[in-house]
Enzyme design. Structure first.
Site, PDB file in Angstrom:
ATOM      1  CG  ASP A 147       8.909  30.287 -59.264  1.00  0.00           C
ATOM      2  OD1 ASP A 147      10.083  30.632 -59.489  1.00  0.00           O
ATOM      3  OD2 ASP A 147       8.448  29.199 -59.653  1.00  0.00           O
ATOM      4  N   GLY A 179       7.379  28.038 -67.869  1.00  0.00           N
ATOM      5  CA  GLY A 179       8.470  28.332 -66.941  1.00  0.00           C
ATOM      6  C   GLY A 179       8.479  29.791 -66.527  1.00  0.00           C
ATOM      7  CB  THR A 223      20.327  27.859 -56.651  1.00  0.00           C
ATOM      8  OG1 THR A 223      19.593  28.812 -57.413  1.00  0.00           O
ATOM      9  CG2 THR A 223      21.486  27.342 -57.480  1.00  0.00           C
TER      10      THR A 223
HETATM   11  C1  GLA Z   1      10.301  26.249 -60.306  1.00  0.00           C
HETATM   12  C2  GLA Z   1      10.155  26.405 -58.791  1.00  0.00           C
HETATM   13  C3  GLA Z   1      11.200  27.374 -58.222  1.00  0.00           C
HETATM   14  C4  GLA Z   1      12.598  27.036 -58.688  1.00  0.00           C
HETATM   15  C5  GLA Z   1      12.617  26.818 -60.200  1.00  0.00           C
HETATM   16  C6  GLA Z   1      13.940  26.322 -60.685  1.00  0.00           C
HETATM   17  O1  GLA Z   1       9.977  27.445 -60.958  1.00  0.00           O
HETATM   18  O2  GLA Z   1       8.876  26.872 -58.456  1.00  0.00           O
HETATM   19  O3  GLA Z   1      11.122  27.370 -56.821  1.00  0.00           O
HETATM   20  O4  GLA Z   1      13.118  25.931 -58.002  1.00  0.00           O
HETATM   21  O5  GLA Z   1      11.634  25.891 -60.623  1.00  0.00           O
HETATM   22  O6  GLA Z   1      14.927  27.270 -60.453  1.00  0.00           O
END
Ligand code: GLA
Length: 387
Positions: free
Chosen positions: A169, A121, A32
């Site tokens: 992030d 992640g 999002t």
């Molecule tokens: C990665 C990207 C973020 C975000 C997530 C999904 O971590 O770096 O900016 O888009 O995926 O929410």
């Protein structure tokens, strides 16, 4: 060993500064951020740690990865010499983007190490970018704000790594606070801290230990598909700037004019934005059953509409569904591997971890990584770091 010692071994002197930059979890709101929507992340107590000094030469950067045992040297006069991949791209990217933002980075020496699993992640890349940009800003007194450093770090990833990531992030690594989740509006960058109060529940991460190569190329494809949906809808609703401005009725009214795949991508984003807001309400009301149900819905959307899941993640989520002690589970982060985030009854955590690890090993012959994470603070200077 301490990071100071590692620096001394590498460069023959003591470092002036040590920095810790955290990874992040995200409770809900995936993909999002680049659609100008809402996210609900928190910085965690797993980090990339750095020791930094001004260098002896003004034009030379020397950066040593303790974990990879690799030294990377580059000239600050040659910031367009983009390496061919790996951690070096993040490093030179951060320096280049800080220069573009008007900051004059001089020669420096740096070592870094991490206890953040890569490809899980948990945003080890954002931690790398944010820790370095923060350290350089401090050591050369460059005067960039935390938000400016967030933007430089994000651009490093766009322009030097090739992933057109959103801002979640880097924002979280830089702005996180202990025991707080951040509700971030990725359009205005307004944010609010919430205490993370989960009653009898706790968060457990389950790492598939799968990191698909697809992740970065498919990430950019998703972003382009969202933009395609917006471009089509703009013909009818010129005021729309992003999927943030779209509701489900607008989308359905023009479904027949879109490729099915574009419709599904947009539908997921529109609904995920609503889920973030509903999740915040559920937490406020200590209604963890509803919060958990939203996690399952989010996963279903990512599996069938946004198509960023994989069989290992689906297996883990599916396994939890008939367990009384789990109220919700979904893939977390960019997708195609990495972790699931699970809302688990605190007293049953050990049983949960034991059961899920056993079935995962049996099904895939891969050891599952299970973590309890605490919510730590954003990037900061520290006195010394053991690793
Ligand atoms: C990665 C990207 C973020 C975000 C997530 C999904 O971590 O770096 O900016 O888009 O995926 O929410």
């Amino acid at each position: 060993m301490t990071i100071t010692k590692a620096f001394e071994e590498q460069f023959g002197e003591l470092p002036q500064l040590q920095i810790q930059a955290p990874g992040r979890i995200n409770l809900i709101g995936e993909h999002t951020d680049y659609n100008e929507g809402f996210v609900l992340p928190a910085s965690i107590d797993k980090y990339i740690s750095f020791a930094i000094n001004k260098g002896s030469r003004d034009d030379l950067a020397r950066v040593y990865s303790i974990d990879k045992k690799e030294l990377y040297e580059f000239k600050l006069t040659q910031l367009d010499a983009i390496p061919s991949g790996g951690w070096r791209n993040y490093i030179i990217g951060v320096v280049a983007e800080m220069e573009k933002a008007g900051a004059k980075v001089k020669g420096f020496d740096c070592v870094f190490t991490g206890n953040l699993p890569q490809g899980a992640g948990l945003s080890s890349s954002a931690a790398l970018e944010c820790g370095l940009s923060y350290g350089l800003n401090e050591i050369f007194a460059l005067g960039l704000s935390r938000l400016e450093l967030v933007k430089c770090s994000q651009k490093a990833e766009h322009n030097y790594v090739g992933v057109k990531c959103g801002i979640m992030d880097q924002f979280t690594s830089m702005m996180g606070q202990e025991n707080k989740v951040i509700r971030l509006d990725c359009r205005s960058l307004d944010y609010e801290y919430f205490p993370l109060e989960l009653g009898d529940f706790t968060i457990v991460l389950c790492n598939t230990n799968i990191a698909h190569e697809l992740a970065s190329s498919e990430y950019n494809v998703r972003r382009a598909q969202c933009e395609e949906g917006v471009a089509l809808l703009q013909k009818y609703y010129p005021e729309i700037k992003s999927l943030r401005d779209v509701d489900i009725n607008m989308l359905q009214a023009h479904k027949s004019e879109m490729e099915d795949v574009i419709y599904r991508r947009c539908k997921y984003i529109v609904e995920e934005n609503l889920r973030v807001l509903a999740f915040c309400d559920a937490l406020n009301n200590a209604d963890f059953e509803s919060a958990g149900a939203l996690l399952y819905q989010a996963h279903e959307g990512m599996r069938t509409e946004y198509e960023i899941s994989c069989k290992e993640l689906d297996f883990l989520v599916e396994f939890t569904k008939d367990k009384d002690f789990v109220v919700g589970s979904r893939l977390m982060g960019g997708g195609f591997g990495g972790c699931t985030i699970n809302l688990v009854k605190q007293k049953d955590t050990a049983q949960f971890i034991e059961e899920i690890s056993k079935v995962y090993l049996k099904e895939f012959d891969i050891q599952l990584g299970c973590y309890h994470v605490n919510i730590g603070s954003g990037v900061k200077s520290v006195t010394d770091i053991e690793y």
